[in-house]
Design a protein around this motif. Structure first.
Motif, PDB file in Angstrom:
ATOM      1  N   ASP A   1       1.058  -0.946   0.124  1.00 50.96           N
ATOM      2  CA  ASP A   1      -0.354  -0.194   0.040  1.00 50.96           C
ATOM      3  C   ASP A   1       0.851   0.686   0.259  1.00 50.96           C
ATOM      4  N   ALA A   2       0.737   2.604  -0.710  1.00 52.81           N
ATOM      5  CA  ALA A   2       1.090   3.970  -0.589  1.00 52.81           C
ATOM      6  C   ALA A   2      -0.216   4.533  -0.164  1.00 52.81           C
ATOM      7  N   VAL A   3       0.338   5.589   0.884  1.00 52.60           N
ATOM      8  CA  VAL A   3      -0.286   6.618   1.515  1.00 52.60           C
ATOM      9  C   VAL A   3       0.019   7.495   1.127  1.00 52.60           C
ATOM     10  N   PHE A   4      -1.276   8.922   0.635  1.00 54.69           N
ATOM     11  CA  PHE A   4      -1.006   9.645  -0.373  1.00 54.69           C
ATOM     12  C   PHE A   4      -0.827  10.386   0.935  1.00 54.69           C
ATOM     13  N   LEU A   5      -0.756  12.201   1.166  1.00 55.12           N
ATOM     14  CA  LEU A   5      -1.049  12.942   2.016  1.00 55.12           C
ATOM     15  C   LEU A   5      -1.130  14.006   1.143  1.00 55.12           C
ATOM     16  N   ARG A   6      -1.889  14.768   2.075  1.00 56.92           N
ATOM     17  CA  ARG A   6      -3.008  16.434   0.859  1.00 56.92           C
ATOM     18  C   ARG A   6      -1.903  17.642   1.825  1.00 56.92           C
ATOM     19  N   GLU A   7      -0.682  18.436   1.145  1.00 61.44           N
ATOM     20  CA  GLU A   7       0.247  19.544   1.858  1.00 61.44           C
ATOM     21  C   GLU A   7      -0.127  20.466   0.681  1.00 61.44           C
ATOM     22  N   GLY A   8      -1.193  21.032   1.334  1.00 57.13           N
ATOM     23  CA  GLY A   8      -1.220  22.304   0.608  1.00 57.13           C
ATOM     24  C   GLY A   8      -2.261  22.236  -0.942  1.00 57.13           C
ATOM     25  N   ASP A   9      -1.575  22.454  -2.289  1.00 52.16           N
ATOM     26  CA  ASP A   9      -2.618  21.731  -3.259  1.00 52.16           C
ATOM     27  C   ASP A   9      -2.097  21.049  -4.217  1.00 52.16           C
ATOM     28  N   ALA A  10      -1.242  19.483  -3.462  1.00 51.42           N
ATOM     29  CA  ALA A  10      -0.511  19.145  -3.939  1.00 51.42           C
ATOM     30  C   ALA A  10      -1.075  17.541  -3.208  1.00 51.42           C
ATOM     31  N   TRP A  11      -0.947  16.952  -3.877  1.00 54.31           N
ATOM     32  CA  TRP A  11      -1.054  14.764  -3.233  1.00 54.31           C
ATOM     33  C   TRP A  11       0.653  15.148  -2.886  1.00 54.31           C
ATOM     34  N   ARG A  12       0.941  13.906  -2.055  1.00 52.88           N
ATOM     35  CA  ARG A  12       2.258  13.998  -1.739  1.00 52.88           C
ATOM     36  C   ARG A  12       2.900  12.410  -1.560  1.00 52.88           C
ATOM     37  N   LEU A  13       3.338  12.072  -1.452  1.00 50.03           N
ATOM     38  CA  LEU A  13       3.276  10.315  -1.194  1.00 50.03           C
ATOM     39  C   LEU A  13       4.411  10.069   0.177  1.00 50.03           C
ATOM     40  N   TRP A  14       3.315   9.475   1.299  1.00 51.48           N
ATOM     41  CA  TRP A  14       3.599   9.892   2.589  1.00 51.48           C
ATOM     42  C   TRP A  14       4.720   8.669   3.252  1.00 51.48           C
ATOM     43  N   PHE A  15       4.491   7.445   2.621  1.00 50.28           N
ATOM     44  CA  PHE A  15       4.329   6.332   3.179  1.00 50.28           C
ATOM     45  C   PHE A  15       3.898   5.147   2.518  1.00 50.28           C
ATOM     46  N   THR A  16       4.662   4.614   2.390  1.00 47.88           N
ATOM     47  CA  THR A  16       4.183   2.309   1.774  1.00 47.88           C
ATOM     48  C   THR A  16       4.295   1.558   3.139  1.00 47.88           C
ATOM     49  N   SER A  17       3.381   0.695   3.154  1.00 46.51           N
ATOM     50  CA  SER A  17       3.547  -0.015   3.489  1.00 46.51           C
ATOM     51  C   SER A  17       4.439  -1.321   3.098  1.00 46.51           C
ATOM     52  N   GLU A  18       5.144  -2.183   4.344  1.00 44.70           N
ATOM     53  CA  GLU A  18       6.826  -3.614   3.456  1.00 44.70           C
ATOM     54  C   GLU A  18       5.855  -4.402   2.454  1.00 44.70           C
ATOM     55  N   PRO A  19       6.255  -5.107   1.827  1.00 41.11           N
ATOM     56  CA  PRO A  19       5.667  -6.105   0.628  1.00 41.11           C
ATOM     57  C   PRO A  19       5.032  -6.450   1.539  1.00 41.11           C
TER      58      PRO A  19
END
Length: 134
Positions: free
Chosen positions: A115-133
């Motif tokens: 899984d990849a979790v994306f975070l809203r920072e201001g006007d952009a979506w950013r990759l926050w973290f990924t889970s272990e495979p």
């Protein structure tokens, strides 16, 4: 928006809606960067939690070292995406789930999920973290 009353007092609260913005293009950029084994392109998508502590070149080197050690993604498929969620603290995220084919040392190919979790920072979506495979 909501109106709250307490006795004779009325409080009108308005909060701007969080749109999906450029979410789909961010997800596609992450998928292309991961499938192309491009650590520098992944770095450009990272949240400021990471970019404030590590340079692009250092991240790209670390990415290349890990790819050489544990395997390189050769194909990536998005299998699911959550709805946009905003926590009580105002943190807005989405989770994308993936299935990936990885070429391991010795040329063996293995399929993993993460899984990849994306975070809203201001006007952009950013990759926050990924889970272990898994």
């Amino acid at each position: 928006q909501a109106t709250l009353t307490h006795g004779a007092d009325r409080f009108h609260l308005v909060v701007a809606a969080v749109g999906r913005g450029d979410l789909e293009s961010t997800l596609r950029a992450f998928e292309a960067a991961a499938a192309n084994d491009d650590g520098a392109a992944v770095y450009a998508l990272l949240s400021s939690d990471y970019t404030s502590r590590q340079t692009r070149d250092a991240f790209a080197r670390q990415w290349a070292e890990q790819s050489a050690q544990i395997g390189r993604v050769t194909a990536l498929r998005r299998t699911a995406r959550s709805d946009v969620r905003t926590s009580d603290l105002g943190v807005t995220t989405i989770k994308a789930s993936y299935s990936a084919d990885a070429r391991l040392q010795g040329g063996v190919t293995k399929t993993v999920s993460f899984d990849a979790v994306f975070l809203r920072e201001g006007d952009a979506w950013r990759l926050w973290f990924t889970s272990e495979p898994r």
